[in-house]
Design an enzyme around this catalytic site. Sequence first.
Site, PDB file in Angstrom:
ATOM      1  N   ARG A 154       3.635  -6.609   9.298  1.00 44.65           N
ATOM      2  CA  ARG A 154       2.935  -5.528  10.002  1.00 44.65           C
ATOM      3  C   ARG A 154       3.494  -5.332  11.405  1.00 44.65           C
ATOM      4  O   ARG A 154       3.592  -4.213  11.906  1.00 44.65           O
ATOM      5  CB  ARG A 154       1.427  -5.832  10.049  1.00 44.65           C
ATOM      6  CG  ARG A 154       0.724  -5.585   8.719  1.00 44.65           C
ATOM      7  CD  ARG A 154      -0.663  -6.176   8.724  1.00 44.65           C
ATOM      8  NE  ARG A 154      -1.459  -5.787   7.558  1.00 44.65           N
ATOM      9  CZ  ARG A 154      -2.631  -6.337   7.250  1.00 44.65           C
ATOM     10  NH1 ARG A 154      -3.132  -7.292   8.007  1.00 44.65           N
ATOM     11  NH2 ARG A 154      -3.287  -5.936   6.188  1.00 44.65           N
ATOM     12  N   GLU A 213      -9.677 -11.154  -6.826  1.00 49.80           N
ATOM     13  CA  GLU A 213      -8.758 -10.017  -6.789  1.00 49.80           C
ATOM     14  C   GLU A 213      -7.700 -10.107  -7.885  1.00 49.80           C
ATOM     15  O   GLU A 213      -7.312  -9.098  -8.470  1.00 49.80           O
ATOM     16  CB  GLU A 213      -8.105  -9.927  -5.398  1.00 49.80           C
ATOM     17  CG  GLU A 213      -9.124  -9.532  -4.335  1.00 49.80           C
ATOM     18  CD  GLU A 213      -8.542  -9.392  -2.941  1.00 49.80           C
ATOM     19  OE1 GLU A 213      -9.266  -8.950  -2.054  1.00 49.80           O
ATOM     20  OE2 GLU A 213      -7.348  -9.731  -2.734  1.00 49.80           O
ATOM     21  N   THR A 243      -4.389  -7.733  11.191  1.00 51.91           N
ATOM     22  CA  THR A 243      -4.770  -6.450  10.591  1.00 51.91           C
ATOM     23  C   THR A 243      -4.227  -5.252  11.375  1.00 51.91           C
ATOM     24  O   THR A 243      -3.686  -4.318  10.798  1.00 51.91           O
ATOM     25  CB  THR A 243      -6.310  -6.350  10.521  1.00 51.91           C
ATOM     26  OG1 THR A 243      -6.796  -7.490   9.816  1.00 51.91           O
ATOM     27  CG2 THR A 243      -6.762  -5.087   9.823  1.00 51.91           C
ATOM     28  N   ARG A 278      -0.857 -14.589   4.496  1.00 46.44           N
ATOM     29  CA  ARG A 278      -1.531 -13.907   5.622  1.00 46.44           C
ATOM     30  C   ARG A 278      -0.691 -14.035   6.899  1.00 46.44           C
ATOM     31  O   ARG A 278      -0.630 -13.117   7.705  1.00 46.44           O
ATOM     32  CB  ARG A 278      -2.935 -14.499   5.859  1.00 46.44           C
ATOM     33  CG  ARG A 278      -3.941 -14.202   4.766  1.00 46.44           C
ATOM     34  CD  ARG A 278      -4.386 -12.762   4.702  1.00 46.44           C
ATOM     35  NE  ARG A 278      -5.100 -12.305   5.864  1.00 46.44           N
ATOM     36  CZ  ARG A 278      -5.856 -11.214   5.896  1.00 46.44           C
ATOM     37  NH1 ARG A 278      -6.004 -10.463   4.794  1.00 46.44           N
ATOM     38  NH2 ARG A 278      -6.449 -10.834   6.976  1.00 46.44           N
ATOM     39  N   TYR A 317     -12.431  -2.794  -2.760  1.00 48.80           N
ATOM     40  CA  TYR A 317     -13.032  -2.870  -1.422  1.00 48.80           C
ATOM     41  C   TYR A 317     -14.541  -3.075  -1.555  1.00 48.80           C
ATOM     42  O   TYR A 317     -15.271  -2.165  -1.937  1.00 48.80           O
ATOM     43  CB  TYR A 317     -12.702  -1.613  -0.604  1.00 48.80           C
ATOM     44  CG  TYR A 317     -11.281  -1.614  -0.092  1.00 48.80           C
ATOM     45  CD1 TYR A 317     -10.865  -2.554   0.846  1.00 48.80           C
ATOM     46  CD2 TYR A 317     -10.354  -0.689  -0.549  1.00 48.80           C
ATOM     47  CE1 TYR A 317      -9.552  -2.566   1.311  1.00 48.80           C
ATOM     48  CE2 TYR A 317      -9.038  -0.696  -0.079  1.00 48.80           C
ATOM     49  CZ  TYR A 317      -8.652  -1.639   0.849  1.00 48.80           C
ATOM     50  OH  TYR A 317      -7.356  -1.664   1.325  1.00 48.80           O
ATOM     51  N   LYS A 352       0.832  -1.208   0.000  1.00 47.36           N
ATOM     52  CA  LYS A 352       0.000   0.000   0.000  1.00 47.36           C
ATOM     53  C   LYS A 352       0.876   1.272   0.000  1.00 47.36           C
ATOM     54  O   LYS A 352       2.086   1.207   0.262  1.00 47.36           O
ATOM     55  CB  LYS A 352      -0.934  -0.022   1.212  1.00 47.36           C
ATOM     56  CG  LYS A 352      -1.935  -1.202   1.200  1.00 47.36           C
ATOM     57  CD  LYS A 352      -3.097  -0.919   2.159  1.00 47.36           C
ATOM     58  CE  LYS A 352      -3.398  -2.070   3.072  1.00 47.36           C
ATOM     59  NZ  LYS A 352      -4.490  -1.815   4.014  1.00 47.36           N
ATOM     60  N   HIS A 402      -2.053  -5.177   1.719  1.00 43.34           N
ATOM     61  CA  HIS A 402      -3.304  -5.920   1.599  1.00 43.34           C
ATOM     62  C   HIS A 402      -2.921  -7.311   1.126  1.00 43.34           C
ATOM     63  O   HIS A 402      -2.039  -7.456   0.276  1.00 43.34           O
ATOM     64  CB  HIS A 402      -4.243  -5.282   0.574  1.00 43.34           C
ATOM     65  CG  HIS A 402      -5.317  -6.234   0.162  1.00 43.34           C
ATOM     66  ND1 HIS A 402      -6.440  -6.453   0.935  1.00 43.34           N
ATOM     67  CD2 HIS A 402      -5.411  -7.093  -0.885  1.00 43.34           C
ATOM     68  CE1 HIS A 402      -7.178  -7.380   0.361  1.00 43.34           C
ATOM     69  NE2 HIS A 402      -6.584  -7.791  -0.749  1.00 43.34           N
ATOM     70  N   ASN A 438      -1.313  -0.052   7.583  1.00 41.79           N
ATOM     71  CA  ASN A 438      -0.694  -1.355   7.893  1.00 41.79           C
ATOM     72  C   ASN A 438       0.033  -1.959   6.703  1.00 41.79           C
ATOM     73  O   ASN A 438       0.271  -3.156   6.654  1.00 41.79           O
ATOM     74  CB  ASN A 438      -1.732  -2.312   8.490  1.00 41.79           C
ATOM     75  CG  ASN A 438      -2.912  -2.511   7.566  1.00 41.79           C
ATOM     76  OD1 ASN A 438      -2.896  -2.069   6.422  1.00 41.79           O
ATOM     77  ND2 ASN A 438      -3.944  -3.183   8.045  1.00 41.79           N
TER      78      ASN A 438
HETATM   79  P1  GDP Z   1      -7.080  -6.985   6.295  1.00 40.51           P
HETATM   80  O1  GDP Z   1      -7.666  -8.037   5.386  1.00 40.51           O
HETATM   81  O2  GDP Z   1      -6.134  -7.573   7.312  1.00 40.51           O
HETATM   82  O3  GDP Z   1      -6.427  -5.838   5.538  1.00 40.51           O
HETATM   83  O4  GDP Z   1      -8.267  -6.360   7.169  1.00 40.51           O
HETATM   84  P2  GDP Z   1      -9.766  -5.894   6.850  1.00 40.51           P
HETATM   85  O5  GDP Z   1     -10.227  -6.440   5.535  1.00 40.51           O
HETATM   86  O6  GDP Z   1     -10.569  -6.175   8.079  1.00 40.51           O
HETATM   87  O7  GDP Z   1      -9.629  -4.296   6.730  1.00 40.51           O
HETATM   88  C1  GDP Z   1      -9.197  -3.652   5.551  1.00 40.51           C
HETATM   89  C2  GDP Z   1      -8.341  -2.456   5.932  1.00 40.51           C
HETATM   90  O8  GDP Z   1      -9.158  -1.497   6.639  1.00 40.51           O
HETATM   91  C3  GDP Z   1      -7.206  -2.754   6.896  1.00 40.51           C
HETATM   92  O9  GDP Z   1      -6.075  -3.281   6.262  1.00 40.51           O
HETATM   93  C4  GDP Z   1      -6.963  -1.395   7.530  1.00 40.51           C
HETATM   94  O10 GDP Z   1      -6.134  -0.573   6.690  1.00 40.51           O
HETATM   95  C5  GDP Z   1      -8.359  -0.800   7.586  1.00 40.51           C
HETATM   96  N1  GDP Z   1      -8.997  -1.005   8.917  1.00 40.51           N
HETATM   97  C6  GDP Z   1      -9.371  -2.185   9.464  1.00 40.51           C
HETATM   98  N2  GDP Z   1      -9.955  -2.000  10.677  1.00 40.51           N
HETATM   99  C7  GDP Z   1      -9.948  -0.650  10.896  1.00 40.51           C
HETATM  100  C8  GDP Z   1     -10.415   0.179  11.981  1.00 40.51           C
HETATM  101  O11 GDP Z   1     -10.953  -0.279  13.001  1.00 40.51           O
HETATM  102  N3  GDP Z   1     -10.231   1.510  11.833  1.00 40.51           N
HETATM  103  C9  GDP Z   1      -9.634   2.072  10.727  1.00 40.51           C
HETATM  104  N4  GDP Z   1      -9.512   3.396  10.677  1.00 40.51           N
HETATM  105  N5  GDP Z   1      -9.186   1.311   9.709  1.00 40.51           N
HETATM  106  C10 GDP Z   1      -9.332  -0.031   9.779  1.00 40.51           C
END
Ligand code: GDP
Length: 191
Positions: A135, A169, A124, A118, A49, A9, A158, A155
């Site tokens: 991360r 994807e 995350t 992963r 997304y 990212k 993705h 973080n």
């Molecule tokens: P991933 O698959 O580990 O990337 O996690 P998710 O699909 O749950 O979330 C997508 C992205 O949303 C994450 O990589 C973070 O950049 C962001 N994100 C996730 N949870 C939060 C949160 O509680 N607050 C904020 N501001 N961003 C979040």
Amino acid sequence: MEKTLILVKPDAVKRGLVGKILDRFEQSGLKIVAMKMIWVDKDMAGKHYTTNEEFLVGMGNKTLKTYAEYGKDPLEVMGTKDPLEIGKMVRQWNLEFLTSGPVVAVILEGIHAVTIVRKIVGATLPTFSEPGSIRGMYSIDSPVLANDRKRAVRNMIHASGTVEEAKLEIELWFHKREIYDYHRADEDVMF
Ligand code: GDP
């Protein structure tokens, strides 16, 4: 054998961490079979997304849990306690984040690639990602700070969550002709 998608990212690209991050995957035995740098627009980010309500509610609930853990009032920061509304806000922040600079999109191939990637990426939220994960090594960002500033948690990576998600994807980010099939020298020793 599986293929999976990762996106380095914009925060990681801007911090000059692309090489270090890709090194982690390559060293594990995962093979890069496609790669490009691309600065996407909101339309493309919006396809990446999902707008799936069940997913957004899940995302909202995760955010609410974080608020509860840190004793913060979601009404004060987000203006709502509705998980769907909060999920939509986090999605919007993700669109802004992903379009804030170039990303490096990569397809990695290997045995159980989705799960292995992963694991190397880590949880995350950097506060919970294992110290040896990418991360965990390179970020200490917090959802509390991110939510206060109305932005996505930075973080760095993705990574597709499931084999099914990886298929969708990969189709979204790459043409078939951009994906290569070749032999890596260490495959003979490792497998
Ligand atoms: P991933 O698959 O580990 O990337 O996690 P998710 O699909 O749950 O979330 C997508 C992205 O949303 C994450 O990589 C973070 O950049 C962001 N994100 C996730 N949870 C939060 C949160 O509680 N607050 C904020 N501001 N961003 C979040």
